[in-house]
Design a protein around this motif. Structure first.
Motif, PDB file in Angstrom:
ATOM      1  N   UNK A   1     -10.472  38.935 -11.777  1.00  0.00           N
ATOM      2  CA  UNK A   1     -12.119  39.083 -11.971  1.00  0.00           C
ATOM      3  C   UNK A   1     -12.776  39.716 -11.150  1.00  0.00           C
ATOM      4  N   UNK A   2     -13.596  40.519 -11.570  1.00  0.00           N
ATOM      5  CA  UNK A   2     -14.626  41.104 -10.548  1.00  0.00           C
ATOM      6  C   UNK A   2     -15.966  40.515 -10.645  1.00  0.00           C
ATOM      7  N   UNK A   3     -16.394  39.743  -9.382  1.00  0.00           N
ATOM      8  CA  UNK A   3     -17.607  39.291  -9.514  1.00  0.00           C
ATOM      9  C   UNK A   3     -17.692  37.885 -10.181  1.00  0.00           C
ATOM     10  N   UNK A   4     -18.457  37.129 -10.757  1.00  0.00           N
ATOM     11  CA  UNK A   4     -18.441  35.881 -11.297  1.00  0.00           C
ATOM     12  C   UNK A   4     -18.773  35.964 -12.811  1.00  0.00           C
ATOM     13  N   UNK A   5     -18.410  34.967 -13.458  1.00  0.00           N
ATOM     14  CA  UNK A   5     -19.177  35.053 -14.879  1.00  0.00           C
ATOM     15  C   UNK A   5     -20.663  35.411 -15.240  1.00  0.00           C
ATOM     16  N   UNK A   6     -21.465  34.874 -14.022  1.00  0.00           N
ATOM     17  CA  UNK A   6     -22.687  35.174 -14.358  1.00  0.00           C
ATOM     18  C   UNK A   6     -22.949  36.732 -14.018  1.00  0.00           C
ATOM     19  N   UNK A   7     -22.393  37.540 -13.268  1.00  0.00           N
ATOM     20  CA  UNK A   7     -22.467  38.814 -12.672  1.00  0.00           C
ATOM     21  C   UNK A   7     -21.531  39.836 -13.329  1.00  0.00           C
ATOM     22  N   UNK A   8     -20.359  39.533 -14.102  1.00  0.00           N
ATOM     23  CA  UNK A   8     -19.104  40.337 -13.812  1.00  0.00           C
ATOM     24  C   UNK A   8     -19.332  41.416 -14.698  1.00  0.00           C
ATOM     25  N   UNK A   9     -20.349  41.316 -15.777  1.00  0.00           N
ATOM     26  CA  UNK A   9     -20.389  42.269 -16.847  1.00  0.00           C
ATOM     27  C   UNK A   9     -21.716  43.166 -16.361  1.00  0.00           C
ATOM     28  N   UNK A  10     -22.227  43.200 -15.245  1.00  0.00           N
ATOM     29  CA  UNK A  10     -23.048  44.171 -14.710  1.00  0.00           C
ATOM     30  C   UNK A  10     -22.609  45.492 -14.233  1.00  0.00           C
ATOM     31  N   UNK A  11     -22.270  46.284 -15.202  1.00  0.00           N
ATOM     32  CA  UNK A  11     -21.743  47.538 -15.167  1.00  0.00           C
ATOM     33  C   UNK A  11     -20.830  47.647 -14.169  1.00  0.00           C
ATOM     34  N   UNK A  12     -19.595  47.161 -14.597  1.00  0.00           N
ATOM     35  CA  UNK A  12     -18.202  47.310 -13.642  1.00  0.00           C
ATOM     36  C   UNK A  12     -17.958  48.519 -13.526  1.00  0.00           C
ATOM     37  N   UNK A  13     -17.435  48.898 -12.423  1.00  0.00           N
ATOM     38  CA  UNK A  13     -16.741  50.115 -12.098  1.00  0.00           C
ATOM     39  C   UNK A  13     -15.634  50.142 -11.228  1.00  0.00           C
ATOM     40  N   UNK A  14     -14.721  51.126 -11.893  1.00  0.00           N
ATOM     41  CA  UNK A  14     -13.355  51.080 -11.283  1.00  0.00           C
ATOM     42  C   UNK A  14     -13.207  52.741 -10.914  1.00  0.00           C
ATOM     43  N   UNK A  15     -12.226  52.921  -9.944  1.00  0.00           N
ATOM     44  CA  UNK A  15     -11.998  54.309  -9.710  1.00  0.00           C
ATOM     45  C   UNK A  15     -10.459  54.619 -10.592  1.00  0.00           C
ATOM     46  N   UNK A  16      -9.693  53.424 -10.245  1.00  0.00           N
ATOM     47  CA  UNK A  16      -8.380  53.432 -11.146  1.00  0.00           C
ATOM     48  C   UNK A  16      -8.148  51.832 -11.595  1.00  0.00           C
ATOM     49  N   UNK A  17      -8.565  51.492 -12.732  1.00  0.00           N
ATOM     50  CA  UNK A  17      -8.628  50.110 -13.107  1.00  0.00           C
ATOM     51  C   UNK A  17      -7.205  49.538 -12.953  1.00  0.00           C
ATOM     52  N   UNK A  18      -6.348  50.241 -13.563  1.00  0.00           N
ATOM     53  CA  UNK A  18      -4.877  49.775 -13.517  1.00  0.00           C
ATOM     54  C   UNK A  18      -4.438  49.547 -12.131  1.00  0.00           C
ATOM     55  N   UNK A  19      -4.602  50.529 -11.296  1.00  0.00           N
ATOM     56  CA  UNK A  19      -4.121  50.336  -9.640  1.00  0.00           C
ATOM     57  C   UNK A  19      -4.797  49.168  -9.135  1.00  0.00           C
ATOM     58  N   UNK A  20      -6.186  49.236  -9.331  1.00  0.00           N
ATOM     59  CA  UNK A  20      -6.989  48.065  -8.464  1.00  0.00           C
ATOM     60  C   UNK A  20      -6.623  46.739  -9.051  1.00  0.00           C
ATOM     61  N   UNK A  21      -6.350  46.545 -10.118  1.00  0.00           N
ATOM     62  CA  UNK A  21      -6.178  45.143 -11.033  1.00  0.00           C
ATOM     63  C   UNK A  21      -4.687  44.792 -10.225  1.00  0.00           C
ATOM     64  N   UNK A  22      -3.777  45.879 -10.498  1.00  0.00           N
ATOM     65  CA  UNK A  22      -2.555  45.355 -10.133  1.00  0.00           C
ATOM     66  C   UNK A  22      -2.488  45.023  -8.611  1.00  0.00           C
ATOM     67  N   UNK A  23      -3.183  45.817  -7.739  1.00  0.00           N
ATOM     68  CA  UNK A  23      -3.252  45.666  -6.292  1.00  0.00           C
ATOM     69  C   UNK A  23      -3.820  44.411  -6.047  1.00  0.00           C
ATOM     70  N   UNK A  24      -4.705  43.929  -6.690  1.00  0.00           N
ATOM     71  CA  UNK A  24      -5.308  42.368  -6.386  1.00  0.00           C
ATOM     72  C   UNK A  24      -4.366  41.415  -6.780  1.00  0.00           C
ATOM     73  N   UNK A  25      -3.619  41.549  -7.889  1.00  0.00           N
ATOM     74  CA  UNK A  25      -2.656  40.513  -8.377  1.00  0.00           C
ATOM     75  C   UNK A  25      -1.645  40.492  -7.600  1.00  0.00           C
ATOM     76  N   UNK A  26      -1.072  41.679  -6.984  1.00  0.00           N
ATOM     77  CA  UNK A  26       0.083  41.572  -6.096  1.00  0.00           C
ATOM     78  C   UNK A  26      -0.370  40.742  -4.842  1.00  0.00           C
ATOM     79  N   UNK A  27      -1.637  41.209  -4.308  1.00  0.00           N
ATOM     80  CA  UNK A  27      -1.912  40.373  -3.138  1.00  0.00           C
ATOM     81  C   UNK A  27      -2.135  38.837  -3.290  1.00  0.00           C
ATOM     82  N   UNK A  28      -2.639  38.293  -4.557  1.00  0.00           N
ATOM     83  CA  UNK A  28      -2.724  37.134  -4.916  1.00  0.00           C
ATOM     84  C   UNK A  28      -1.375  36.513  -5.000  1.00  0.00           C
ATOM     85  N   UNK A  29      -0.457  37.055  -5.745  1.00  0.00           N
ATOM     86  CA  UNK A  29       0.892  36.637  -5.700  1.00  0.00           C
ATOM     87  C   UNK A  29       1.552  36.294  -4.254  1.00  0.00           C
TER      88      UNK A  29
END
Length: 212
Positions: free
Chosen positions: A143-171
């Motif tokens: 999740x980027x941000x919090x439920x109260x803020x997360x849909x305020x113009x979300x931006x990614x350079x590469x959404x798949x790479x960034x989400x994958x990197x985050x999840x790999x780090x949390x694992x």
């Protein structure tokens, strides 16, 4: 090689085919009014119906995390979810609890929850400790941000790479805390800090996450 057996509290699931999770919200402000249940009796009846319809796990939520939702206290969240968890556990129904609060995680596991579904992916030491000291499974979500803020113009350079990197780090953090891979599930977090294009890109490239 990853295990094809998912260790989820009292239960073991073979991951040779998709499993369905039934969503059971005990909140007054869920994004979907058809999933809201205000009494333990109605919640249990709906859970039984979803199990009959093919659900493998029932996910109980006591805090709405729809876009713009305000947080609730751990005490209020426990008041909402614990009686339902206890009732479902007594019926030997696999129970997941959708929470990001360590106190709720601890109480839910004590009440019989088999899994914690955490949209914040165990960001606190207390959360990691509660899961590591139990036999509960956990879902780590992006999740980027919090439920109260997360849909305020979300931006990614590469959404798949960034989400994958985050999840790999949390694992890696979860495993270092003593939570076995056989108890870990990841979730790219559709709609949590993502717009329609981000969601569709993640969906099209869902197989990419198998690398985790």
């Amino acid at each position: 090689m990853y295990s094809l057996m998912f260790h989820c509290g009292r239960f073991r699931f073979e991951l040779t085919h998709p499993l369905v999770m039934g969503i059971l919200n005990v909140t007054p402000d869920s994004f979907f009014d058809g999933s809201r249940h205000s009494t333990v009796g109605s919640a249990v009846a709906r859970a039984r119906q979803m199990m009959d319809e093919g659900a493998a796990i029932i996910d109980v939520g006591g805090e709405s995390t729809r876009p713009g939702a305000a947080p609730v206290t751990a005490q209020e969240e426990q008041r909402r979810v614990l009686p339902v968890i206890e009732a479902l556990a007594a019926l030997s129904i696999p129970v997941s609890v959708d929470t990001r609060q360590p106190l709720v995680m601890q109480a839910a596991i004590a009440a019989g929850a088999d899994m914690i579904n955490d949209i914040s992916a165990l960001q606190t030491e207390d959360a990691l400790r509660h899961i590591a000291g139990s036999n509960a499974a956990v879902c780590l979500m992006h999740m980027r941000g919090t439920p109260s803020t997360m849909q305020r113009e979300p931006h990614y350079r590469d959404v798949v790479a960034e989400v994958t990197g985050y999840l790999a780090a949390r694992l890696a953090v979860a495993e270092a805390a003593g939570i076995g891979r056989e108890r870990l599930v990841v979730d790219p977090g559709f709609g949590f800090g993502k717009n329609l294009t981000h969601n569709l890109t993640l969906l099209r490239r869902l197989s990419h996450f198998r690398a985790l």
